[in-house]
Design an enzyme around this catalytic site. Structure first.
Site, PDB file in Angstrom:
ATOM      1  CD  GLU A  86      18.875  20.922 -28.562  1.00  0.00           C
ATOM      2  OE1 GLU A  86      18.323  22.027 -28.379  1.00  0.00           O
ATOM      3  OE2 GLU A  86      19.730  20.484 -27.794  1.00  0.00           O
ATOM      4  CG  HIS A 122      14.714  23.680 -26.057  1.00  0.00           C
ATOM      5  ND1 HIS A 122      14.359  24.023 -24.775  1.00  0.00           N
ATOM      6  CD2 HIS A 122      15.883  22.979 -25.951  1.00  0.00           C
ATOM      7  CE1 HIS A 122      15.269  23.555 -23.926  1.00  0.00           C
ATOM      8  NE2 HIS A 122      16.198  22.923 -24.609  1.00  0.00           N
ATOM      9  CD  GLU A 172      17.672  22.269 -21.034  1.00  0.00           C
ATOM     10  OE1 GLU A 172      18.045  21.086 -21.041  1.00  0.00           O
ATOM     11  OE2 GLU A 172      17.677  22.972 -22.046  1.00  0.00           O
ATOM     12  CG  HIS A 182      21.368  22.406 -19.055  1.00  0.00           C
ATOM     13  ND1 HIS A 182      21.956  23.651 -19.097  1.00  0.00           N
ATOM     14  CD2 HIS A 182      20.804  22.215 -20.261  1.00  0.00           C
ATOM     15  CE1 HIS A 182      21.774  24.185 -20.290  1.00  0.00           C
ATOM     16  NE2 HIS A 182      21.072  23.339 -21.012  1.00  0.00           N
TER      17      HIS A 182
END
Length: 680
Positions: free
Chosen positions: A369, A372, A392, A456
């Site tokens: 996370e 990102h 991703e 994903h």
């Protein structure tokens, strides 16, 4: 006149899909947020050492701020040197520097004062400030940015209505846009168009916050594109044992040594920051999910490990490079089986999983996370299509790198994603990097049309490339985990080590990739970085190419292309095809072939397009002669052109520049040339 339904890929913003889980017991052991020694890099390390001058410099926040000020002060001169139009302006977004003083400045553009979406670029400069070049792989598009009319035929209300409808399909119940439609210039389709950008909030079907961006043509009202901006990534932790946490003297989960990163308790809420974790002692949690501090300790620890990795390994002081920490929120929602990153709050958020028993706060999810956030302030890869898959994959790649670097005995490094959180409830990880298809949905290899797959799962080829480059193909066991990695062509790949693979991806992300980078451009960017770091004739450079060929992106180097047809000349630089516009070309320079071209010259074409009947395709010989490969057809509504053509080119001299010429002759659909290959 014909119309086709929109087949543009949309991407949900969740890290994972909801699935049942089971709880596990408390883990014991001891580790610290700053490991005493990093795990050794995997793979067979080639002997070439990286050029020290090309390695990322460790900039302090003040040094980075000064570089940004210098870039802003000289942006008008830079725009002139780049040959931009009189009404084009540059907007400085980020800057990184190599140890030899070379700077890589990332710019957005405006046209007549309007933001240009899809027009970002990276400029490479020497320490003297003279522009060396704008690397082709570092431009979001090669299309010329010409002036567009500023008067819209479509009202903002119509654009908002369209955006609300698109968000409704994702589960949002919003009746008003979070951000009202704003005029922009959309360059993502290959030619500039006046458009509206509308952002809609609310919640998605699974409870994840919604920040859907919808681009609407201001002339026709057609939806041009959409993407999701929510990216779905002493304490007694649930997954990492007993660890040392950075906290404030007042006993709050505030890491004063890492940009004052804070961890908050949402206490099952879904908005705001909740309350900062505060205690009467500096002991946090008891290792069980029932104690709300436990998940806070896991998330806080994962953020610290990720901060340390980027700072100590790549010299980046905070994911924005400004020394300021993001923040974490835990206990989001009730039974929420997800985790996500939001640019709007610059924060990571974690649910507690099924039964609120398995918080999604393991090391690799936290690193996923937080990465990102890194991507959002560097390449800003759009979270849709192939760029979304690469977005991703970047988070998965550095999740593995952080986990190995942490060297935590309770959560050892591996090439599995989410193995601790057990989303499926059957003891299996969420994703496998050695063979992505093991999860049942991810793709092992690139193919035309992969951009329409959920991001994903379209991340699979890049994850697979990273594993191959790090460890090589075939069977092996690392930290007790067995792997068996295949290749698309059945030929082997020898790894160069995880440290080198991670460095190559990091430098490509921060100096080569742009918002629209796809797989072909990722190959180009990583090869450019390998050349800068190790040299174009190095084992590392060859390994990067071999690993990409192993996932069906580009050819094997040095005659290793599995195609036995002869000498291969290939161009993997992406060229956008404008809608109903002028013809565009992709070229290869053929050398070393005696005499004329063969009577059965093989031409491999890979084009992404949402209505292939729009396209006319020609092969242009060095003397200007043409060979028609494909005619247009208004009834051929299928996507993409992935084909091998054979032409009798025996009347043409072989050596010289050969071009693939493509023209879109109908309106409404766009695409790009991904690659063009000639086999002599």
């Amino acid at each position: 006149m014909r119309s086709t339904p929109s087949r543009r890929a949309t991407a949900t913003g969740a890290l994972i899909a909801a699935a049942a889980m089971i709880a596990v017991g408390l883990q014991s052991g001891s580790a610290t947020a700053t490991p005493s020694s990093a795990a050794p890099a995997g793979g067979i390390t080639a002997g070439t050492k990286a050029d020290p001058g090309s390695l990322p410099a460790k900039l302090s926040p003040a040094q980075r701020a000064e570089l940004l000020r210098e870039a802003d002060a000289t942006k008008a001169a830079t725009a002139k040197e780049l040959g931009l139009g009189a009404t084009e302006k540059l907007v400085v977004r980020d800057v990184v520097q190599d140890q030899d003083g070379t700077t890589h400045t990332r710019y957005e553009r405006t046209l007549d004062g309007l933001p240009v979406l899809g027009g970002d670029l990276v400029v490479q400069e020497t320490t003297a400030g003279k522009t060396l070049s704008v690397v082709k792989a570092s431009k979001a598009t090669t299309a010329q940015l010409k002036a567009v009319g500023l008067t819209a035929d479509v009202a903002p209300a119509a654009a908002e209505k369209q955006a609300l409808g698109a968000a409704k399909t994702e589960g949002s119940k919003a009746t008003k846009a979070e951000k009202a439609p704003r005029k922009v210039v959309w360059l993502g389709s290959g030619s500039p168009q006046l458009a509206y950008e509308t952002v809609v909030g609310g919640l998605q079907h699974d409870g994840t916050p919604n920040e859907l961006h919808v681009i609407t043509d201001a002339a026709s009202g057609e939806k041009l594109y959409e993407w999701q901006a929510v990216h779905n990534g002493t304490g007694n932790t649930q997954y990492s044992g007993q660890v040392t946490l950075g906290t404030a003297p007042s006993y709050t989960l505030t890491d004063t040594a890492r940009g004052s990163h804070k961890t908050y308790n949402l206490n099952r809420g879904t908005s705001g920051t909740g309350s900062l974790f505060t205690n009467s002692t500096d002991v946090w949690g008891n290792g069980t999910p029932q104690n709300l501090e436990t998940a806070g300790a896991d998330a806080h620890y994962g953020a610290a490990l990720t901060w340390d990795y980027y700072k100590n390994v790549h010299g980046r002081n905070g994911i924005r490079g400004d020394g300021v920490g993001a923040y974490s929120r835990v206990h989001y929602g009730n039974n929420y089986v997800n985790a996500f990153w939001q640019d709007s709050c610059f924060c990571m958020t974690y649910g507690d999983g099924a039964g609120n028993a398995k918080p999604l706060t393991s090391i690799d999810v936290a690193a996923h996370e937080m990465t990102h956030g890194l991507t959002s302030v560097t390449a800003k890869l759009v979270y849709s299509g192939e760029s979304g898959g690469l977005n991703e994959a970047t988070s998965d790649i550095f999740a593995a790198a952080v986990e190995f670097h942490a060297n935590n005995p309770q959560d050892q490094g591996d090439y599995l994603v989410g193995e601790k959180i057990d989303i499926r409830g059957n003891g299996t990880p969420l994703r496998y990097m050695d063979k992505p298809s093991r999860d049942g949905s991810s793709k092992d290899y690139w193919y035309a049309g992969i951009g329409s797959v959920d991001v994903h799962y379209s991340s699979g080829p890049a994850n697979h490339w990273y594993y191959l480059l790090s460890e090589g193909s075939g069977t092996k066991t690392i930290n007790g985990v067995s792997y068996d990695s295949p290749t698309s062509d059945g030929l082997p790949v020898t790894g160069i080590g995880r440290d080198k693979a991670s460095l190559i991806w990091f430098k490509a992300l921060t100096t080569k990739f742009t918002s629209s980078t796809n797989y072909a451009a990722a190959r180009t960017g990583t090869l450019a970085v390998a050349s800068e770091l190790y040299g174009a004739t190095s084992p590392e450079y060859a390994a990067v190419a071999h690993a990409w060929a192993g996932v069906n992106v580009g050819a094997r180097p040095g005659g290793g292309d599995p195609d036995p047809g002869g000498k291969v000349f290939q161009n993997n630089t992406v060229v956008n095809i404008p809608d109903a516009g002028a013809a565009v070309t992709s070229a290869v320079n053929v050398t070393g072939i005696a005499g004329n071209a063969p009577s059965a010259l093989k031409v491999d074409v890979n084009i992404t397009h949402t209505y292939r009947g729009d396209l006319v395709i020609d092969l242009v010989a060095p003397d200007g002669g043409t060979f028609r490969l494909k005619n247009s057809s208004s009834s051929d509504s299928a996507d993409n052109v992935v084909a091998t053509y054979t032409v009798n080119a025996s009347s043409k001299v072989a050596n010289g520049e050969w071009k693939l010429r493509v023209q879109d002759v109908y309106r409404s659909d766009t695409g790009r040339i991904n690659s063009f290959k000639l086999t002599f």
